[in-house]
Design a protein around this motif. Structure first.
Motif, PDB file in Angstrom:
ATOM      1  N   ALA A 333     109.602  51.561  60.448  1.00 54.56           N
ATOM      2  CA  ALA A 333     108.758  50.533  61.056  1.00 54.56           C
ATOM      3  C   ALA A 333     107.544  50.266  60.164  1.00 54.56           C
ATOM      4  O   ALA A 333     107.141  51.094  59.341  1.00 54.56           O
ATOM      5  N   VAL A 334     106.941  49.090  60.356  1.00 58.29           N
ATOM      6  CA  VAL A 334     105.719  48.738  59.633  1.00 58.29           C
ATOM      7  C   VAL A 334     104.616  49.717  60.035  1.00 58.29           C
ATOM      8  O   VAL A 334     104.353  49.921  61.223  1.00 58.29           O
ATOM      9  N   VAL A 335     103.984  50.314  59.045  1.00 62.52           N
ATOM     10  CA  VAL A 335     102.931  51.298  59.301  1.00 62.52           C
ATOM     11  C   VAL A 335     101.582  50.590  59.414  1.00 62.52           C
ATOM     12  O   VAL A 335     101.253  49.712  58.619  1.00 62.52           O
ATOM     13  N   ARG A 336     100.827  50.971  60.416  1.00 58.86           N
ATOM     14  CA  ARG A 336      99.486  50.415  60.638  1.00 58.86           C
ATOM     15  C   ARG A 336      98.471  51.264  59.877  1.00 58.86           C
ATOM     16  O   ARG A 336      98.242  52.426  60.223  1.00 58.86           O
ATOM     17  N   HIS A 337      97.880  50.702  58.829  1.00 57.83           N
ATOM     18  CA  HIS A 337      96.981  51.436  57.934  1.00 57.83           C
ATOM     19  C   HIS A 337      95.533  51.087  58.288  1.00 57.83           C
ATOM     20  O   HIS A 337      95.083  49.967  58.035  1.00 57.83           O
ATOM     21  N   PRO A 338      94.782  52.020  58.873  1.00 57.36           N
ATOM     22  CA  PRO A 338      93.405  51.704  59.297  1.00 57.36           C
ATOM     23  C   PRO A 338      92.429  51.731  58.120  1.00 57.36           C
ATOM     24  O   PRO A 338      92.506  52.576  57.223  1.00 57.36           O
TER      25      PRO A 338
END
Length: 342
Positions: A333-338
């Motif tokens: 899945a697309v990773v959410r990079h903060p």
């Protein structure tokens, strides 16, 4: 059996017992390949130090007519091939099953640093199989490593179908222009492009060719039903990176897929509300992975979420969510990079 060797005076060995993850910010400003000292390490036991002068590689089994054994010098004397290929742990991205999807999976909690691309040099496995007289009824090639037995399961070993073994697999003895370091399989290892890292057996000592399907703990108890790696993307940024407001930034990243070249990458700087294509020069590069970049000048301070999603040449695109794997494998899945804009 090869003997253990001690380092030569002044020679440095980086030896790990277990896992060492690559930090993606360490790839910033690097070339196409992952520097060897930044390449991830995944061991089931500990890194053996093997004496190449006593090492040999045996090719045998009912699937060949003329069993062979190669010394290190004999392997180096054979016609060689150079290959740019990614290696990736099957559990790369495992921690995001819990962090993003609320369904934690057991095992080493890799971020996205269980992957790397190197320039490998060695002998095509098909050459060794042909020299041993591969039989038409051969089914699997069982590769076994020389590291210590893992618990009650014996030596790390995993079969390859003959079709894959004869296609693009390398018996490698060099990594990024130098001999393999101990952590990465010296004296020789398999490199199996596109497949989960456990297929690329390190410290290779035995290739047994069977005329039936082979089952071992490493394709039944561990890593069952996983072969080709899915498409993934990562930013060359620290987690929670701090970026200055109102300043143009060039965000770099890389995308890869076990199914082939990455054809396109889209990037979002607002948590997935809008997307735009990333810039890249993929037509001029080999297919191990695709470096890309986008420009972004954040307009307001505070937290932001960067996201990158890739599509490979088969049409496979990273999803928003991926079904939970009980072992934590194949998180695509697309990773959410903060990041924090300051």
């Amino acid at each position: 059996m090869a003997s253990i060797v001690k380092p030569l005076p002044g020679e440095l060995f980086r030896v790990h017992d277990g896992s060492a993850e690559m930090r993606w910010e360490a790839m910033s400003g690097q070339g196409y390949h992952t520097p060897t000292d930044r390449f991830f390490v995944r061991n089931h036991t500990s890194t053996p130090l093997i004496d190449a002068s006593t090492w040999s590689l045996r090719v045998h089994g009912p699937g060949v007519r003329c069993p062979r054994s190669y010394s290190y010098d004999e392997l180096l004397a054979l016609p060689a091939r150079t290959l740019d290929a990614a290696l990736e742990c099957a559990g790369n991205g495992r921690r995001f099953y819990g962090e993003q999807q609320g369904e934690p999976a057991p095992g080493t909690q890799w971020g996205l640093g269980g992957v790397g691309v190197a320039r490998w040099r060695g002998v095509p496995l098909r050459r060794l199989l042909a020299d041993a007289g591969l039989r038409p009824d051969a089914v699997d090639v069982l590769a076994t490593g020389l590291d210590a037995p893992f618990e009650e399961h014996g030596h790390v070993r995993r079969p390859l179908p003959v079709g894959k073994a004869m296609a693009d697999v390398l018996v490698a003895y060099e990594m990024n222009g130098e001999r393999l370091p101990p952590d990465h399989g010296f004296p020789a290892r398999l490199v199996v492009p596109g497949w989960v890292g456990v297929a690329s057996i390190k410290w290779l000592g035995d290739l047994e060719v069977s005329t039936h399907e082979v089952r071992t703990p490493w394709n039944t108890v561990f890593y069952p039903d996983v072969t080709t790696q899915p498409v993934k993307s990562a930013f060359e940024l620290p987690w929670n990176a701090r970026l200055a407001v109102g300043v143009p930034h060039v965000l770099h990243g890389r995308s890869w897929s076990g199914h082939g070249r990455v054809a396109a990458v889209e990037v979002s700087v607002n948590g997935g509300r809008t997307w735009r294509p990333a810039e890249h020069h993929g037509t001029h590069l080999v297919g191990a992975w695709l470096p890309w970049h986008v420009e972004w000048a954040p307009r307001r301070t505070g937290p932001a979420v960067l996201m990158a999603r890739a599509t490979d040449e088969t049409g496979a695109t990273q999803p928003a969510l991926t079904p939970r794997n009980p072992f934590g494998y194949h998180f695509d899945a697309v990773v959410r990079h903060p990041v924090e804009v300051v």
